[in-house]
Design a protein around this motif. Structure first.
Motif, PDB file in Angstrom:
ATOM      1  N   GLU A 253      25.395 -22.498  -4.175  1.00 30.69           N
ATOM      2  CA  GLU A 253      25.819 -23.364  -3.076  1.00 30.69           C
ATOM      3  C   GLU A 253      24.625 -23.728  -2.188  1.00 30.69           C
ATOM      4  O   GLU A 253      24.526 -24.863  -1.702  1.00 30.69           O
ATOM      5  CB  GLU A 253      26.898 -22.665  -2.242  1.00 30.69           C
ATOM      6  CG  GLU A 253      28.272 -22.649  -2.880  1.00 30.69           C
ATOM      7  CD  GLU A 253      28.871 -24.040  -3.017  1.00 30.69           C
ATOM      8  OE1 GLU A 253      28.615 -24.875  -2.128  1.00 30.69           O
ATOM      9  OE2 GLU A 253      29.571 -24.288  -4.009  1.00 30.69           O
ATOM     10  N   SER A 257      23.298 -27.633  -1.528  1.00 33.63           N
ATOM     11  CA  SER A 257      23.147 -28.247  -0.209  1.00 33.63           C
ATOM     12  C   SER A 257      21.686 -28.347   0.232  1.00 33.63           C
ATOM     13  O   SER A 257      21.416 -28.703   1.384  1.00 33.63           O
ATOM     14  CB  SER A 257      23.948 -27.451   0.825  1.00 33.63           C
ATOM     15  OG  SER A 257      23.515 -26.103   0.867  1.00 33.63           O
ATOM     16  N   ASP A 259      19.633 -26.093   1.039  1.00 34.83           N
ATOM     17  CA  ASP A 259      19.410 -25.219   2.190  1.00 34.83           C
ATOM     18  C   ASP A 259      18.378 -24.146   1.796  1.00 34.83           C
ATOM     19  O   ASP A 259      18.716 -23.063   1.316  1.00 34.83           O
ATOM     20  CB  ASP A 259      20.732 -24.567   2.614  1.00 34.83           C
ATOM     21  CG  ASP A 259      20.636 -23.899   3.979  1.00 34.83           C
ATOM     22  OD1 ASP A 259      19.501 -23.663   4.438  1.00 34.83           O
ATOM     23  OD2 ASP A 259      21.699 -23.617   4.572  1.00 34.83           O
TER      24      ASP A 259
END
Length: 539
Positions: A253, A257, A259
């Motif tokens: 995840e 994203s 990140d």
């Protein structure tokens, strides 16, 4: 009595106890039952798939006094001697330590002596590919025409290293990797036999880590039982040094994203818990592979990866947030870093660098970067269209106050092209671009990568830099060219054309445009019907 490892305790004693390799077992049983015994066999396959165990069972079956459906009875004198290991009729030779020509010559001399108790004298040569070239040449003639009472069983993990002259003299059997479900069944028997309580998820995790090898699976279970008689999924992760599935989903995840900060925090957590970076890179690569399969395999994913339907749906759901190009690029990063870590002074630094590259887009001049962005834009457009069709996309995000009605789903407004009156060609182009921005964001994103370079007659030319041939091909497709040309025509109030060109090729485009205009004028004057011209015969 000293403790015996599980893989030795659970080594099969007959063909009925074999796990997997059903076709091989059936063939060998029929050969023993019918007496059609070959003089040389070659067992190939990865480690722990049953090559040596099959060779031992087969050697006992050859000498058994009363075989049962091809299986050794296990009770006759010959079987008992072989099980105790005090019979000279079956000899096991490790080719890794006996790979010289002198050892093979000695074997060739002992072949002349008949068996002492049974009907056959069996030589099991393990890791036969380790023999030297001279040793293979010394073995060749004996292997081709041995005495009637001699059988050779060769086993190897690398059949490509065995000379073709040896391969042609053997019956070859390829042992495949054992399915995870069958490994779990044997592990359950071993755990129950040891009086241990092992969860189903722990057994499945061990079976996947073994990668199709039964010996590896039993060895991992043996290590886990060394901690205690209760084994769960977390204990297996601790023994193997791997990350659990929830951690892999969370890390993916972060990649999805972009990140980087969150991904670095997860790597730090991983290192503090004592995990190895190279093991984690392998785990995340396997997770990304599962996502890629979930993107293309659909309902078959659960069977291919031995997952429950709920787990398979979780993979498909996370895969939907990636574009195929980006997912394959990230997978390539972690597959490459696993190799690089073997030579890196700081494996953690190599892992973090690969993570930054996975979360950062390639340079704008990279064609793969452009393709990746286009795919992501198309995914966003498809998602918006789906929300509009379902009525889940609302016109306003302001919360409804007390006593007020909820905002109704937004109606899909079809934009129109702004008509340009007494404007320049650039104004007409800008009107088309404004329309595409509202009506087709994906096509607008592609057009934004190039520029308007003028007209050739009524044909509007759009240019991109050299190296972006894929964009030219895409925009020159019949559908895209027609849509852009129609929008330009509506803005201009007259029929217009459109063409995508590479930088520096306007001359060719100009020539093509002039030829098309000339052919068009000819069709208007003479019509498009085919005419046959015949010379008038002389009188």
């Amino acid at each position: 009595m000293a403790y015996q490892a599980l893989y030795r305790q659970w080594r099969p004693a007959n063909f009925a106890q074999m796990v997997g390799q059903e076709n091989i077992v059936k063939t060998l049983r029929n050969q023993v039952a019918s007496g059609r015994i070959a003089h040389a066999y070659l067992f190939c396959g990865s480690r722990g798939t049953g090559k040596t165990s099959t060779a031992k069972i087969l050697s006992r079956a050859f000498n058994c006094e009363s075989p049962n459906n091809g299986d050794p009875c296990g009770t006759c004198e010959s079987c008992q001697r072989l099980l105790r290991g005090d019979s000279l009729d079956v000899q096991e030779i490790d080719a890794a330590s006996n790979n010289g020509v002198d050892q093979v010559r000695e074997l060739r001399d002992t072949v002349q002596y008949p068996p002492q108790y049974g009907k056959y004298k069996v030589y099991i040569i393990d890791e036969v590919h380790m023999l030297s070239t001279a040793a293979f040449n010394a073995l060749l003639k004996t292997l081709e025409e041995p005495p009637d009472y001699v059988v050779f069983i060769l086993a190897t993990t690398e059949p490509q290293k065995v000379p073709a002259t040896i391969l042609s003299r053997c019956q070859r059997f390829d042992f495949g990797r054992i399915p995870a479900a069958q490994i779990v069944g044997r592990l359950r028997e071993a755990a129950d036999g040891a009086g241990a309580k092992v969860s189903d998820n722990a057994l499945m995790l061990i079976a996947r880590a073994a990668e199709g090898g039964m010996r590896d699976a039993l060895s991992i279970l043996d290590m886990c039982l060394g901690y205690g008689t209760e084994v769960d999924e977390q204990l297996v992760h601790n023994v193997l040094g791997t990350a659990d599935r929830s951690f892999l989903f969370a890390f993916a995840e972060s990649l999805k994203s972009n990140d980087v900060a969150a991904a670095f925090g997860q790597i730090d957590e991983l290192m503090r818990s004592g995990r190895e970076p190279i093991v984690f890179s392998r785990d995340i690569a396997q997770h990304l592979r599962s996502l890629l399969m979930g993107m293309y395999c659909g309902d078959e994913l659960a069977n291919l990866l031995d997952l429950t339907n709920e787990d398979a749906e979780a993979y498909r759901q996370q895969a939907s947030g990636f574009s195929p190009d980006r997912l394959m690029r990230i997978l390539d990063e972690y597959m490459a870093v696993e190799t690089n870590m073997r030579f890196a002074a700081s494996p953690r630094l190599a892992l973090e660098t690969a993570t930054v590259r996975a979360c950062t887009r390639p340079s704008d001049g990279d064609v793969s970067s452009m393709s990746e962005r286009i795919n992501e834009l198309e995914m966003k457009v498809q998602e918006l269209e789906k929300q509009l069709a379902d009525g889940t996309l609302v016109a306003s995000k302001r919360p409804a106050g007390k006593g007020t009605a909820k905002t109704a789903p937004a109606e899909r407004n079809v934009p129109s092209v702004t008509r340009v009156v007494d404007g320049s060609q650039k104004d007409i182009w800008n009107a088309m671009i404004d329309y595409m921005k509202r009506a087709s964001p994906g096509k607008y994103a592609i057009l934004a990568q190039g520029k308007f370079v003028g007209c050739e007659g009524s044909r509007y030319l759009w240019e991109v830099k050299a190296g972006f041939d894929n964009l030219v091909t895409m925009m020159n497709s019949d559908l895209n060219r027609k849509q852009v040309a129609e929008a330009i025509s509506e803005a201009a109030g007259q029929p217009c054309g459109f063409e995508a060109v590479l930088e520096g090729s306007q001359g060719n485009a100009k020539q093509n445009a002039q030829e098309d205009d000339f052919l068009g004028s000819l069709r208007e004057t003479f019509g498009a019907e085919r005419v046959t011209v015949q010379e008038k015969p002389k009188e």
